[in-house]
Design an enzyme around this catalytic site. Structure first.
Site, PDB file in Angstrom:
ATOM      1  N   PRO A 122      28.792  41.113  44.879  1.00  0.00           N
ATOM      2  CA  PRO A 122      28.598  42.209  43.930  1.00  0.00           C
ATOM      3  C   PRO A 122      29.326  43.505  44.320  1.00  0.00           C
ATOM      4  O   PRO A 122      30.103  44.040  43.531  1.00  0.00           O
ATOM      5  CB  PRO A 122      27.079  42.393  43.905  1.00  0.00           C
ATOM      6  CG  PRO A 122      26.531  41.607  45.033  1.00  0.00           C
ATOM      7  CD  PRO A 122      27.526  40.550  45.360  1.00  0.00           C
ATOM      8  N   LYS A 154      28.781  46.924  34.286  1.00  0.00           N
ATOM      9  CA  LYS A 154      27.602  46.072  34.100  1.00  0.00           C
ATOM     10  C   LYS A 154      27.529  45.086  35.259  1.00  0.00           C
ATOM     11  O   LYS A 154      28.269  44.121  35.331  1.00  0.00           O
ATOM     12  CB  LYS A 154      27.636  45.291  32.783  1.00  0.00           C
ATOM     13  CG  LYS A 154      26.233  44.728  32.515  1.00  0.00           C
ATOM     14  CD  LYS A 154      26.215  43.510  31.639  1.00  0.00           C
ATOM     15  CE  LYS A 154      26.509  42.223  32.330  1.00  0.00           C
ATOM     16  NZ  LYS A 154      25.553  41.813  33.400  1.00  0.00           N
ATOM     17  N   GLY A 179      34.505  33.919  30.406  1.00  0.00           N
ATOM     18  CA  GLY A 179      35.810  34.575  30.279  1.00  0.00           C
ATOM     19  C   GLY A 179      36.455  34.308  28.924  1.00  0.00           C
ATOM     20  O   GLY A 179      37.063  35.190  28.314  1.00  0.00           O
ATOM     21  N   CYS A 212      34.706  31.965  44.269  1.00  0.00           N
ATOM     22  CA  CYS A 212      35.713  31.472  43.329  1.00  0.00           C
ATOM     23  C   CYS A 212      36.865  30.861  44.101  1.00  0.00           C
ATOM     24  O   CYS A 212      37.560  29.983  43.625  1.00  0.00           O
ATOM     25  CB  CYS A 212      36.205  32.610  42.462  1.00  0.00           C
ATOM     26  SG  CYS A 212      36.693  34.035  43.422  1.00  0.00           S
ATOM     27  N   SER A 213      37.067  31.345  45.342  1.00  0.00           N
ATOM     28  CA  SER A 213      38.201  30.883  46.149  1.00  0.00           C
ATOM     29  C   SER A 213      37.820  29.740  47.086  1.00  0.00           C
ATOM     30  O   SER A 213      38.605  29.390  47.977  1.00  0.00           O
ATOM     31  CB  SER A 213      38.728  32.053  46.986  1.00  0.00           C
ATOM     32  OG  SER A 213      37.683  32.547  47.816  1.00  0.00           O
ATOM     33  N   GLU A 261      39.141  37.467  35.959  1.00  0.00           N
ATOM     34  CA  GLU A 261      39.126  36.771  37.260  1.00  0.00           C
ATOM     35  C   GLU A 261      38.075  35.688  37.148  1.00  0.00           C
ATOM     36  O   GLU A 261      36.876  35.984  37.144  1.00  0.00           O
ATOM     37  CB  GLU A 261      38.771  37.745  38.387  1.00  0.00           C
ATOM     38  CG  GLU A 261      39.747  38.886  38.563  1.00  0.00           C
ATOM     39  CD  GLU A 261      41.110  38.441  39.051  1.00  0.00           C
ATOM     40  OE1 GLU A 261      41.271  37.282  39.471  1.00  0.00           O
ATOM     41  OE2 GLU A 261      42.028  39.273  38.995  1.00  0.00           O
ATOM     42  N   GLU A 272      34.291  23.072  39.254  1.00  0.00           N
ATOM     43  CA  GLU A 272      33.849  24.088  40.202  1.00  0.00           C
ATOM     44  C   GLU A 272      32.340  23.904  40.430  1.00  0.00           C
ATOM     45  O   GLU A 272      31.557  23.934  39.487  1.00  0.00           O
ATOM     46  CB  GLU A 272      34.117  25.479  39.626  1.00  0.00           C
ATOM     47  CG  GLU A 272      33.704  26.578  40.578  1.00  0.00           C
ATOM     48  CD  GLU A 272      34.011  27.967  40.026  1.00  0.00           C
ATOM     49  OE1 GLU A 272      33.608  28.266  38.894  1.00  0.00           O
ATOM     50  OE2 GLU A 272      34.641  28.749  40.754  1.00  0.00           O
TER      51      GLU A 272
HETATM   52  P1  NAD Z   1      28.994  34.370  34.599  1.00  0.00           P
HETATM   53  O1  NAD Z   1      30.253  34.158  33.869  1.00  0.00           O
HETATM   54  O2  NAD Z   1      27.790  33.651  34.164  1.00  0.00           O
HETATM   55  O3  NAD Z   1      28.591  35.919  34.557  1.00  0.00           O
HETATM   56  C1  NAD Z   1      29.464  36.931  35.032  1.00  0.00           C
HETATM   57  C2  NAD Z   1      29.034  38.255  34.418  1.00  0.00           C
HETATM   58  O4  NAD Z   1      29.239  38.210  33.011  1.00  0.00           O
HETATM   59  C3  NAD Z   1      27.570  38.610  34.620  1.00  0.00           C
HETATM   60  O5  NAD Z   1      27.463  40.002  34.822  1.00  0.00           O
HETATM   61  C4  NAD Z   1      26.940  38.209  33.288  1.00  0.00           C
HETATM   62  O6  NAD Z   1      25.763  38.926  32.978  1.00  0.00           O
HETATM   63  C5  NAD Z   1      28.056  38.568  32.320  1.00  0.00           C
HETATM   64  N1  NAD Z   1      28.052  37.859  31.042  1.00  0.00           N
HETATM   65  C6  NAD Z   1      27.458  36.673  30.725  1.00  0.00           C
HETATM   66  N2  NAD Z   1      27.713  36.361  29.429  1.00  0.00           N
HETATM   67  C7  NAD Z   1      28.500  37.354  28.933  1.00  0.00           C
HETATM   68  C8  NAD Z   1      29.130  37.583  27.671  1.00  0.00           C
HETATM   69  N3  NAD Z   1      28.988  36.733  26.641  1.00  0.00           N
HETATM   70  N4  NAD Z   1      29.885  38.688  27.521  1.00  0.00           N
HETATM   71  C9  NAD Z   1      30.065  39.549  28.543  1.00  0.00           C
HETATM   72  N5  NAD Z   1      29.485  39.399  29.741  1.00  0.00           N
HETATM   73  C10 NAD Z   1      28.721  38.305  29.948  1.00  0.00           C
HETATM   74  O7  NAD Z   1      29.343  34.102  36.128  1.00  0.00           O
HETATM   75  P2  NAD Z   1      28.378  34.150  37.389  1.00  0.00           P
HETATM   76  O8  NAD Z   1      27.506  32.944  37.337  1.00  0.00           O
HETATM   77  O9  NAD Z   1      27.727  35.489  37.499  1.00  0.00           O
HETATM   78  O10 NAD Z   1      29.440  34.028  38.580  1.00  0.00           O
HETATM   79  C11 NAD Z   1      30.002  32.822  38.966  1.00  0.00           C
HETATM   80  C12 NAD Z   1      31.370  32.617  38.357  1.00  0.00           C
HETATM   81  O11 NAD Z   1      32.211  33.731  38.660  1.00  0.00           O
HETATM   82  C13 NAD Z   1      32.077  31.415  38.951  1.00  0.00           C
HETATM   83  O12 NAD Z   1      32.668  30.645  37.931  1.00  0.00           O
HETATM   84  C14 NAD Z   1      33.146  32.024  39.840  1.00  0.00           C
HETATM   85  O13 NAD Z   1      34.257  31.228  40.058  1.00  0.00           O
HETATM   86  C15 NAD Z   1      33.476  33.288  39.124  1.00  0.00           C
HETATM   87  N6  NAD Z   1      34.075  34.268  40.051  1.00  0.00           N
HETATM   88  C16 NAD Z   1      35.435  34.506  40.006  1.00  0.00           C
HETATM   89  C17 NAD Z   1      36.029  35.386  40.902  1.00  0.00           C
HETATM   90  C18 NAD Z   1      37.523  35.644  40.886  1.00  0.00           C
HETATM   91  O14 NAD Z   1      37.953  36.642  41.451  1.00  0.00           O
HETATM   92  N7  NAD Z   1      38.338  34.808  40.287  1.00  0.00           N
HETATM   93  C19 NAD Z   1      35.243  36.051  41.826  1.00  0.00           C
HETATM   94  C20 NAD Z   1      33.888  35.797  41.850  1.00  0.00           C
HETATM   95  C21 NAD Z   1      33.305  34.902  40.948  1.00  0.00           C
END
Ligand code: NAD
Length: 494
Positions: free
Chosen positions: A169, A190, A247, A298-299, A264, A397
């Protein structure tokens, strides 16, 4: 003066306000909607978080919009001074920030501390970049016409919505907040609904550093709040870190107004061990690449490719190392791996392992979580040998402590296996052969390739992936540019 509610220092349950807008906290109209925040290593509820209402999200975006003109006009050097002040205050608050990460996520002390160091380095880097006029000063362009002059310059995109996940975080927030502020953007952050306390501490720090009210605003909540924030018409840029599935939704929303996006997303990265590698070193990179942060990276290099000749030797040493991983709470002596973030995440990871095994994957060995007591969300590391190429544990993943190992004969085969994924975030290669290093560097499809090193991260080195791993780059100069619009003028000479 700001009125941010401090988190309770006595360790009692805290209630995080729904939003932090223009320097003031906003509470929910109805506190019954607050969601619990857990301690991942005990399972206990340690606090509550109020979700922001639609009106509070709107107020946060409008506050950022109102603050934009003055912040964008603030000289970069002055913005940089504030960023360096934030870095100093984070450093001064290191113990409390690390303790909060340990309390919420259950990170082992060295991992929690590393996250603080990363945030300090990121704010320092962008603070210093602001002092370098080269990053901001307009540039003259040579044009093949003497009657005109050309100029290139960069301008802050506007209001940026920053959406972060739960696995790192403070780090992920720093990677977005520091370049956004450096560029002259104002923001609405957020945090993840699972780990927001640390971002509330950061918001306090930003405020104490003297960043003007309205420049950094925060809204609490889950996906619904994120969706409303990204759809707000006054948001100009969205920087999102999270799953590929979310995403996609973010990008669809952004498309309606052509908002700028940085995404990301997930990964399914490879670590390749050639026969000439130092096996002990390769094992240590495999353990940290797959099981650091309990594999919630993620990595994560969760697809380990080992050349035939050294496969048995590698597996024997890997087994010894995995069995030595000390799973436990932050207070356990010499703990090296913490819990997963939540009950739901552990259930998800375990279900994927069951699915993979039902489809034929063989568990070669597991670690143990004997010293992880209580109701925390612990899980022992799992290593799968030679899964089929279409097994879910090889293709998807997992985001937990599960690694797969496959053998290969030739470099061609290793490169083909490593690239046989729609993700493309990172890769690690372990080889002493200079020719092989050059080849893997050129042919692996990944945003960042580590050669014989652990997953070292520097703010100078950009982060981001290809394919389903996302769009754009964070960190480095590209990270700053992602919060700027590139503009040009062509003017009549003289
Ligand atoms: P997630 O996609 O469920 O949530 C990420 C964030 O998006 C949270 O704050 C969540 O509340 C918010 N969110 C959820 N639905 C949304 C929507 N419809 N619109 C906007 N925001 C929304 O992911 P997670 O479970 O919190 O984290 C794990 C994922 O994050 C894994 O897939 C991981 O690979 C990825 N990740 C990527 C990187 C990178 O740099 N590439 C780094 C860390 C984590």
């Amino acid at each position: 003066m700001t009125t941010v509610t401090p988190l309770r220092r006595d360790g009692g349950p805290f209630v995080l306000p729904a939003a932090f807008v223009a320097g003031a906290t906003m509470h929910a109209d109805d506190a019954r909607h607050a969601t619990a925040i857990h301690n991942a290593s005990t399972g206990e509820t340690i606090g509550w978080q109020e979700p922001a209402s639609a009106a509070q999200i709107d107020a946060a975006v409008r506050a950022a919009h109102d603050a934009l003109g003055a912040w964008r006009a603030t000289p970069p050097a002055a913005r940089g001074k504030l960023l360096r002040k934030i870095a100093e205050l984070i450093e001064a608050d290191r113990a409390r920030l690390a303790a909060m990460q340990m309390q919420v996520s259950g990170k082992p002390p060295f991992e929690a501390d590393l996250d603080v160091s990363d945030a300090v380095a990121t704010f320092t880097y962008y603070g210093d970049l602001c002092a370098e006029t080269g990053a901001f000063a307009p540039e003259t362009i040579a044009l093949p016409d003497e009657t005109v002059t050309g100029e290139r310059y960069y301008e802050a995109v506007g209001v940026a919505a920053l959406i972060v996940p739960w696995n790192f975080p403070m780090v992920t927030t720093a990677w977005k907040l520091a370049p956004a502020l450096a560029a002259g953007c104002t923001v609405v952050l957020k945090p993840s609904e699972l780990t927001s306390p640390v971002e509330h501490l950061l918001a306090q720090i930003v405020s104490e550093a003297g960043v003007p009210d309205g420049v950094v605003n925060l809204v609490n909540g889950g996906g619904e709040v994120g969706a409303q924030l990204t759809a707000h018409p006054l948001v100009d840029k969205i920087s999102f870190t999270g799953s590929t599935a979310v995403g996609r939704k973010v990008m669809q929303t952004a498309a309606l107004d052509m908002k700028r996006v940085t995404l990301e997303l997930g990964g399914k990265s490879a670590l390749i061990v050639r026969a000439d590698a130092d096996i002990d070193h390769a094992v240590s990179l495999a353990v940290s690449g797959a099981f650091a942060n309990a594999g919630q990276m993620c990595s994560a290099t969760a697809r380990i490719l080992v050349q035939d000749d050294v496969y048995r030797k590698f597996m024997a040493a890997f087994e010894t190392a995995v069995r030595a991983v000390n799973v436990g709470a932050p207070g356990v002596e010499q703990v090296s791996m913490g819990p997963l973030i939540s009950q739901a995440q552990r259930a998800r990871v375990q279900a994927l392992v069951e699915q993979g095994v039902a489809a034929g994957a063989q568990i070669a060995f597991s670690g143990n979580a004997d010293r992880a007591r209580g109701a925390g969300f612990f899980m022992a590391p799992v290593v799968v040998a030679e899964p089929d190429a279409d097994n879910v544990l090889w293709t998807d993943e997992v985001f937990g402590p599960v690694a797969c190992v496959k053998s290969f004969r030739t470099d061609d085969e290793a490169i083909a296996l490593a690239n046989a994924t729609r993700y493309g975030l990172v890769a690690t290669v372990v080889t002493q052969d200079a020719g092989a290093q050059r080849r893997y560097k050129a042919e692996l499809r990944a945003g960042l390739v580590w050669i014989n090193t652990p997953q070292l991260i520097f703010p100078q080195v950009c982060w981001g992936g290809m394919g389903l791993s996302g769009i754009g780059r964070e960190l480095g100069l590209a990270g700053l540019r992602s919060y700027q619009e590139l503009r040009h003028t062509v003017a009549a000479a003289g």
